[in-house]
Motif scaffolding. Structure first.
Motif, PDB file in Angstrom:
ATOM      1  N   TYR A 248       0.841  -1.205   0.000  1.00  0.00           N
ATOM      2  CA  TYR A 248       0.000   0.000   0.000  1.00  0.00           C
ATOM      3  C   TYR A 248       0.878   1.258   0.000  1.00  0.00           C
ATOM      4  O   TYR A 248       0.672   2.174  -0.815  1.00  0.00           O
ATOM      5  CB  TYR A 248      -0.923  -0.032   1.226  1.00  0.00           C
ATOM      6  N   ALA A 249       1.871   1.273   0.879  1.00  0.00           N
ATOM      7  CA  ALA A 249       2.759   2.442   0.970  1.00  0.00           C
ATOM      8  C   ALA A 249       3.513   2.639  -0.353  1.00  0.00           C
ATOM      9  O   ALA A 249       3.653   3.778  -0.841  1.00  0.00           O
ATOM     10  CB  ALA A 249       3.745   2.254   2.122  1.00  0.00           C
ATOM     11  N   LYS A 250       3.945   1.533  -0.940  1.00  0.00           N
ATOM     12  CA  LYS A 250       4.684   1.647  -2.216  1.00  0.00           C
ATOM     13  C   LYS A 250       3.785   2.176  -3.335  1.00  0.00           C
ATOM     14  O   LYS A 250       4.207   2.979  -4.165  1.00  0.00           O
ATOM     15  CB  LYS A 250       5.274   0.291  -2.603  1.00  0.00           C
ATOM     16  N   LEU A 251       2.549   1.709  -3.340  1.00  0.00           N
ATOM     17  CA  LEU A 251       1.604   2.186  -4.367  1.00  0.00           C
ATOM     18  C   LEU A 251       1.373   3.687  -4.217  1.00  0.00           C
ATOM     19  O   LEU A 251       1.336   4.430  -5.203  1.00  0.00           O
ATOM     20  CB  LEU A 251       0.277   1.434  -4.251  1.00  0.00           C
ATOM     21  N   LEU A 252       1.229   4.141  -2.968  1.00  0.00           N
ATOM     22  CA  LEU A 252       1.019   5.583  -2.767  1.00  0.00           C
ATOM     23  C   LEU A 252       2.243   6.378  -3.217  1.00  0.00           C
ATOM     24  O   LEU A 252       2.121   7.462  -3.782  1.00  0.00           O
ATOM     25  CB  LEU A 252       0.709   5.886  -1.294  1.00  0.00           C
ATOM     26  N   ARG A 253       3.398   5.789  -2.992  1.00  0.00           N
ATOM     27  CA  ARG A 253       4.622   6.477  -3.421  1.00  0.00           C
ATOM     28  C   ARG A 253       4.663   6.599  -4.956  1.00  0.00           C
ATOM     29  O   ARG A 253       4.966   7.652  -5.505  1.00  0.00           O
ATOM     30  CB  ARG A 253       5.856   5.717  -2.904  1.00  0.00           C
ATOM     31  N   VAL A 254       4.340   5.516  -5.629  1.00  0.00           N
ATOM     32  CA  VAL A 254       4.318   5.567  -7.104  1.00  0.00           C
ATOM     33  C   VAL A 254       3.268   6.585  -7.568  1.00  0.00           C
ATOM     34  O   VAL A 254       3.493   7.339  -8.525  1.00  0.00           O
ATOM     35  CB  VAL A 254       4.017   4.166  -7.708  1.00  0.00           C
TER      36      VAL A 254
END
Ligand code: UDP
Ligand code: GLC
Ligand code: MN
Length: 369
Positions: free
Chosen positions: A166-172
């Motif tokens: 989830y955190a990685k998706l928000l970063r992208v």
């Protein structure tokens, strides 16, 4: 790029269904009552095909309390989340679906870590055969998009909830954004090594006529039907007397699936809705409403030809509206009538009824014009 990134999980488990595998779930999303009605039909269709998995829905505070109560009767979990919005109007207008920024809210599904594996389903889908074998596939498994088959369609995907993902998706999302302004562009940017599964697990309803021979050959295996595009099943008009949907031009091929959708709605969903609320709920703001705000000149002048192809599905009524440009029925001006067609609100039983149009054509023929 995105707004509203905090997750607020406030609800609740409904105990009305006992299921064998509580650690896996179908997950859907509704940010308004229209999509919530869609989710109710989807939920019932999964139950009636004997799924053994949990049903979970994410909703935003904009879903009304009476509908939320119905959701508790069908879904094991009703989870309140904040709206996430890409706010990316440039890409969304390429898609001609300005309302889809809100689909970033889907990303919350990765926070459902009480489940070991999930299948996300758009609320505009209908289950016609048990699709539980999906849970034997890894993250990220999906079906190719009919508009751009190198991409997957994000109406259905197998995923593994994870705060880290989830955190990685928000970063992208922050760094690269989404090439279509919605979740599908972002997810295809992030999950480049996705696993392709048969189209029968996300059969876009318009495939019935965009590739009829294939539909005749393989359609019998369809498990999940996807009403992708601007006009959703709950926005069609249903004739109680004949027990069938009145499909506008460009939508006739969808009639069998629309009728299945409506059969479930009439039998299992509508009885739970207070009578006075029914007209309001079925008239829920159409995504087509938003297209009014768009720059018409930016729209491909050939759009009529492509009104049933995936994202380019926009405004099937427009082509017909042009054909009707010479008509002036009742008190409505031609401009008003055109605007109404463009909003996807033809008055089939009134001014735009076949009988009226036929009478107009007959009168023109008689007068030799
Ligand atoms: N959705 C929603 N509210 C909206 C738009 C979309 O809850 O205003 C959710 C809903 O689950 C919907 C999904 O996001 O099925 C994707 O949108 P849609 O199905 O309209 O996109 P399409 O499949 O037509 O491209
Ligand atoms: C697609 C998908 C839908 C997604 C939208 C925005 O057409 O069907 O699930 O939300 O694009 O990216
Ligand atoms: Mn959809």
């Amino acid at each position: 790029m995105i707004s509203g990134t905090s997750v607020k999980v406030t609800d609740v488990t409904s105990k009305c269904y006992r299921v064998a595998n509580m650690s896996q779930a179908y997950v859907t999303l509704a940010t308004n009552d229209g999509y919530a009605i869609g989710a109710l039909v989807l939920g019932h269709s999964l139950r009636s095909n004997n799924t053994t998995r949990d049903l979970c829905i994410m909703i935003t505070p904009t879903v009304s309390p009476s509908i939320k109560a119905l959701l508790h009767g069908v879904f094991n979990k009703v989870i309140s989340v904040d709206v996430l919005d890409s706010g990316d109007s440039a890409h969304l207008s390429l898609l001609k679906r300005p309302e889809l920024g809100i689909t970033f809210t889907k990303l919350h599904c990765w926070t459902l870590t009480e489940y070991s594996k999930c299948v996300f389903l758009d609320a505009d889908m209908l289950c016609v055969q048990n699709p539980d074998e999906l849970f034997s596939h890894p993250e990220l498994t999906a079906v190719t998009d009919i508009g751009w088959p190198d991409c997957f369609n994000s109406g259905m995907f197998v995923f593994v909830p994870s705060r880290d993902t989830y955190a990685k998706l928000l970063r992208v999302a922050e760094e690269k954004g989404s090439f279509d302004g919605g979740d599908q562009g972002l997810l295809n940017t992030y999950f480049t090594d996705w696993h392709r599964i048969s189209f029968v697990f996300n059969m876009v309803a318009s495939a019935t006529y965009t590739y009829l021979p294939a539909y005749k050959q393989f359609g019998v295996n369809a498990k999940l039907i996807h009403f992708l595009g601007s006009m959703k099943p709950w926005q069609h008009r249903y004739d109680v007397t004949s027990g069938s949907v009145q499909t506008p031009a460009g939508y006739h091929h969808l009639a069998p699936y629309l009728n299945s959708w409506w059969a479930i709605y009439i039998r299992l969903v509508q009885p739970g809705i207070p009578e006075m609320d029914i007209p309001r709920l079925l008239a829920v703001k159409s995504p087509l409403e938003d297209t009014k705000k768009m720059d018409i000149s930016a729209i491909d002048s050939n759009e009529g030809r492509s009104h049933s192809y995936g994202h380019y599905y926009l405004r099937g009524g427009n082509e017909v509206a042009q054909q009707l440009a010479g008509l002036h029925l009742g008190q409505e001006s031609i401009q008003e009538g055109l605007a109404r067609w463009e909003r996807g609100e033809p008055d089939y039983l009134g001014r735009d009824s076949f009988a009226n149009i036929q009478a107009y054509i007959d009168s023109k023929l008689k007068s030799g014009k």
